[in-house]
Design an enzyme around this catalytic site. Structure first.
Site, short mmCIF file in Angstrom:
data_model
loop_
_atom_site.label_atom_id
_atom_site.label_comp_id
_atom_site.label_asym_id
_atom_site.label_seq_id
_atom_site.Cartn_x
_atom_site.Cartn_y
_atom_site.Cartn_z
N GLY A 169 0.84 -1.20 0.00
CA GLY A 169 0.00 0.00 0.00
C GLY A 169 0.88 1.24 0.00
O GLY A 169 2.03 1.22 -0.43
N GLY A 170 0.31 2.31 0.53
CA GLY A 170 1.04 3.59 0.54
C GLY A 170 2.31 3.53 1.35
O GLY A 170 3.20 4.38 1.20
N GLY A 403 25.94 12.75 -28.10
CA GLY A 403 25.42 13.46 -26.92
C GLY A 403 25.88 12.80 -25.63
O GLY A 403 26.02 13.45 -24.59
N ALA A 404 26.11 11.49 -25.71
CA ALA A 404 26.51 10.76 -24.50
C ALA A 404 27.89 11.24 -24.02
O ALA A 404 28.19 11.19 -22.82
CB ALA A 404 26.53 9.27 -24.77
C1 HXC Z 1 -3.98 -4.58 11.87
C2 HXC Z 1 -2.89 -6.42 11.12
C3 HXC Z 1 -2.60 -5.78 9.90
C4 HXC Z 1 -3.05 -4.45 9.72
C5 HXC Z 1 -1.75 -7.75 9.83
N1 HXC Z 1 -2.35 -7.63 11.02
N2 HXC Z 1 -1.90 -6.63 9.12
N3 HXC Z 1 -3.56 -5.82 12.09
N4 HXC Z 1 -3.73 -3.89 10.75
N5 HXC Z 1 -2.81 -3.80 8.63
C6 HXC Z 1 -2.41 -8.63 12.06
C7 HXC Z 1 -3.25 -9.84 11.66
O1 HXC Z 1 -4.59 -9.59 11.95
C8 HXC Z 1 -2.65 -10.92 12.52
O2 HXC Z 1 -3.17 -10.79 13.82
C9 HXC Z 1 -1.19 -10.53 12.61
O3 HXC Z 1 -1.12 -9.15 12.25
C10 HXC Z 1 -0.32 -11.31 11.68
O4 HXC Z 1 -0.95 -11.31 10.41
P1 HXC Z 1 -1.15 -12.63 9.55
O5 HXC Z 1 -2.16 -12.31 8.54
O6 HXC Z 1 -1.40 -13.78 10.44
O7 HXC Z 1 0.29 -12.81 8.90
P2 HXC Z 1 0.66 -13.35 7.49
O8 HXC Z 1 -0.11 -14.57 7.15
O9 HXC Z 1 2.14 -13.43 7.46
O10 HXC Z 1 0.19 -12.22 6.46
C11 HXC Z 1 0.77 -10.95 6.53
C12 HXC Z 1 -0.03 -9.96 5.65
C13 HXC Z 1 -1.51 -9.99 6.06
C14 HXC Z 1 0.08 -10.40 4.19
C15 HXC Z 1 0.61 -8.61 5.81
O11 HXC Z 1 -1.58 -9.87 7.49
C16 HXC Z 1 -2.30 -8.90 5.45
O12 HXC Z 1 -2.72 -9.00 4.29
N6 HXC Z 1 -2.57 -7.82 6.24
C17 HXC Z 1 -3.38 -6.75 5.80
C18 HXC Z 1 -2.59 -5.90 4.85
C19 HXC Z 1 -3.32 -4.66 4.47
O13 HXC Z 1 -4.32 -4.74 3.73
N7 HXC Z 1 -2.91 -3.53 5.07
C20 HXC Z 1 -3.51 -2.30 4.82
C21 HXC Z 1 -2.86 -1.81 3.52
S1 HXC Z 1 -3.37 -0.24 3.10
P3 HXC Z 1 -3.50 -12.09 14.73
O14 HXC Z 1 -3.99 -11.50 16.00
O15 HXC Z 1 -4.55 -12.85 13.97
O16 HXC Z 1 -2.22 -12.84 14.83
C22 HXC Z 1 -2.20 0.70 3.69
C23 HXC Z 1 -2.43 2.10 3.36
C24 HXC Z 1 -1.24 2.91 3.75
O17 HXC Z 1 -1.31 0.30 4.32
C25 HXC Z 1 -1.47 4.24 3.16
C26 HXC Z 1 -0.37 5.18 3.49
C27 HXC Z 1 -0.54 6.44 2.74
#
Ligand code: HXC
Length: 513
Positions: A169-170, A403-404
């Site tokens: 993401g961001g 040019g290079a």
């Molecule tokens: C809160 C989160 C989290 C998040 C993971 N966890 N990402 N909690 N916010 N963004 C938590 C899970 O719920 C889980 O908790 C623990 O962290 C470990 O995650 P797993 O899924 O078990 O790990 P894994 O299988 O290794 O997968 C990792 C992952 C996946 C691929 C990163 O967790 C995932 O897809 N997370 C969401 C990613 C996402 O969509 N983020 C937002 C992106 S948008 P428990 O308690 O169950 O162990 C963004 C915008 C930023 O970031 C913009 C900035 C400008």
């Protein structure tokens, strides 16, 4: 008092456990170190001072008030690497997947501010699921606070991002603004939108690794400058990188002690092949000139027609930019121009002198290049060199065409010292191509056109396929024997050690982006 001490100890113990032993074990099972282990191996033994260990998040939505972990998913603080101060943050995947909450962001911003005020590098060890989903816009604001600081402090202190887990993401925009990114193979990835979104929007099936793994970003996109085989290798490379860069834009890079010897390198005289169209590896020239085994290549697998990296010359840190005849004859194209420009600008920000090795047949022709803006992108490299005020030395080993020639740190765009080997050919183009154009009529009407072309080619080569006409004009300062190169360059950079040059007063230039 005793109570308070034991309370403190219990909090510290909890903080050290992060999201709990089961999650730590999971992290290890993936072949990853924990955030604290990474910091431990990065910093000098016993030098780490943690800031904000007992910080917890403030979220009360979705039952979050019942889930509190000290440090809130990021370990922050300062310490030393080889006795030099650095600030560091390491995201802790065992706590909410290392996701970024409002307080997590505040902790990172705090150490970035301290780093800028105290003139020391910031190293980010990223391992995060992105924005803390339970916190909504507060987390997005936290990211923006970091991006703002990344930008404000760009060119003030070195900023380095290690990607040691997810970065999606961001969130990817913080590493993108920092000076260098290193990714760990197999356990890290970076993308703006993940495989599921890609599938929905474009119907493409792609894995996370294919889309944004270390291999994709080191070869295809150039997003990462370095890759590491595992966490320990990543940490070793971070240390190596730091050894070449100064603490901030006001300082010089650290030098190693060196005693000058005769410095003649006969092997340099054996590199240029007898036939001008034959390739050779420019790294052999770099290695022959620079201190033994000091070359640290950046962006090694991306735009391989240009080679960039740091090396030492008589102990001094020097940035190298070199055309690579072994890949696409060393031609300049869109990607190599961008790669070179970014590296030149880093060196110029941080007072690292530049050595430019030239063997370039020109810019790559074709619709692909034109439609992908070779004009704008080639101009980036031209602009970056023209604007650089650090000591700049050029050595032309063979071709410097068209040019290079101008772009590759020529005298005309502000290089301090321009040297050439006797094998240098400084011309608008190669002798054959030039003869085909300017002697077209004579060749066409000759009884034996092929023989006439050969004759004219030899005539043109005699005049321009050498370094002498440029030297007579002063565009080249000296023609040197290859074996003298190291000695000459050591002297050149010593002479330029205290160079002072200023650009005209301006807010900032308008680089062709
Ligand atoms: C809160 C989160 C989290 C998040 C993971 N966890 N990402 N909690 N916010 N963004 C938590 C899970 O719920 C889980 O908790 C623990 O962290 C470990 O995650 P797993 O899924 O078990 O790990 P894994 O299988 O290794 O997968 C990792 C992952 C996946 C691929 C990163 O967790 C995932 O897809 N997370 C969401 C990613 C996402 O969509 N983020 C937002 C992106 S948008 P428990 O308690 O169950 O162990 C963004 C915008 C930023 O970031 C913009 C900035 C400008």
């Amino acid at each position: 008092m005793k109570d308070k001490l034991s309370q403190l100890q219990s909090k510290i113990d909890k903080a050290h456990l992060g999201g709990g032993q089961a999650r730590i074990d999971k992290q290890h099972a993936k072949g990853k170190l924990t955030a604290r282990e990474r910091i431990h191996f990065l910093l000098d033994e016993g030098s780490f001072e943690e800031i904000g260990m007992l910080v917890t998040h403030r979220s009360t939505d979705f039952g979050m008030e019942k889930q509190q972990f000290y440090s809130d998913g990021v370990i922050t603080g300062y310490g030393t690497v080889e006795n030099r101060l650095v600030f560091v943050f390491a995201q802790d995947f065992t706590v909410f997947g290392g996701s970024l909450s409002e307080t997590h962001a505040e902790k990172i911003c705090k150490i970035m501010d301290l780093a800028a005020k105290n003139g020391a590098p910031v190293i980010g060890l990223n391992d995060s699921g992105g924005a803390r989903i339970q916190e909504g816009v507060k987390s997005l604001g936290g990211y923006a606070d970091i991006f703002y600081r990344n930008t404000k402090f760009s060119g003030v202190i070195p900023q380095i991002s290690a990607i040691m887990g997810p970065c999606a993401g961001g969130a990817v925009y913080s590493p993108a603004i920092t000076d260098f990114t290193i990714m760990v193979e197999g356990t890290s990835y970076m993308f703006v939108t993940g495989p599921n979104v890609v599938k929905t929007v474009t119907n493409e099936e792609v894995s996370a690794e294919e889309l944004g793994g270390a291999s994709a970003h080191s070869t295809k996109s150039g997003v990462t400058h370095l890759t590491a085989t595992n966490d320990m290798d990543c940490i070793a490379q971070l240390k190596k990188l730091l050894s070449f860069v100064p603490q901030n834009c006001e300082e010089k890079a650290p030098s190693l002690p060196y005693e000058i010897k005769d410095e003649i390198r006969p092997q340099l005289g054996k590199i240029i092949p007898p036939v001008v169209s034959q390739p050779y590896d420019i790294r052999e020239v770099v290695e022959g000139i620079m201190d033994e085994e000091s070359f640290f290549e950046i962006h090694k697998d991306y735009a391989e027609n240009i080679v960039v990296g740091f090396a030492r010359l008589a102990g001094r840190s020097v940035g190298i930019v070199a055309n690579q005849p072994m890949n696409m004859a060393g031609v300049l194209d869109v990607n190599s121009s961008k790669k070179g420009a970014r590296f030149v600008r880093f060196c110029d920000c941080f007072n690292i002198p530049l050595l430019v090795l030239v063997d370039v047949p020109g810019f790559l022709p074709g619709t692909d290049q034109e439609w992908n803006a070779i004009i704008t992108n080639g101009a980036k490299l031209l602009y970056a060199f023209s604007e650089a005020t650090v000591p700049r030395v050029t050595l032309i080993t063979r071709k410097a065409y068209g040019g290079a020639y101008d772009v590759m740190n020529s005298k005309h765009i502000g290089a301090d010292l321009n040297l050439a080997w006797p094998s240098a050919e400084i011309a608008v183009m190669g002798a054959k191509g030039a003869s085909e154009i300017i002697f077209r009529k004579e060749i066409k009407s000759a009884d034996d056109p092929a023989a006439m072309l050969k004759e004219k080619e030899a005539e043109y080569a005699e005049k321009f396929a050498n370094p002498f006409s440029a030297t007579e004009r002063g565009f080249i300062d000296e023609v040197i024997l290859p074996e003298q190169s190291r000695r000459k360059l050591i002297k050149a950079f010593a002479m330029l050690e205290n160079k002072v040059d200023h650009l005209p007063k301006k807010k900032h230039g308008n680089m062709p982006l």
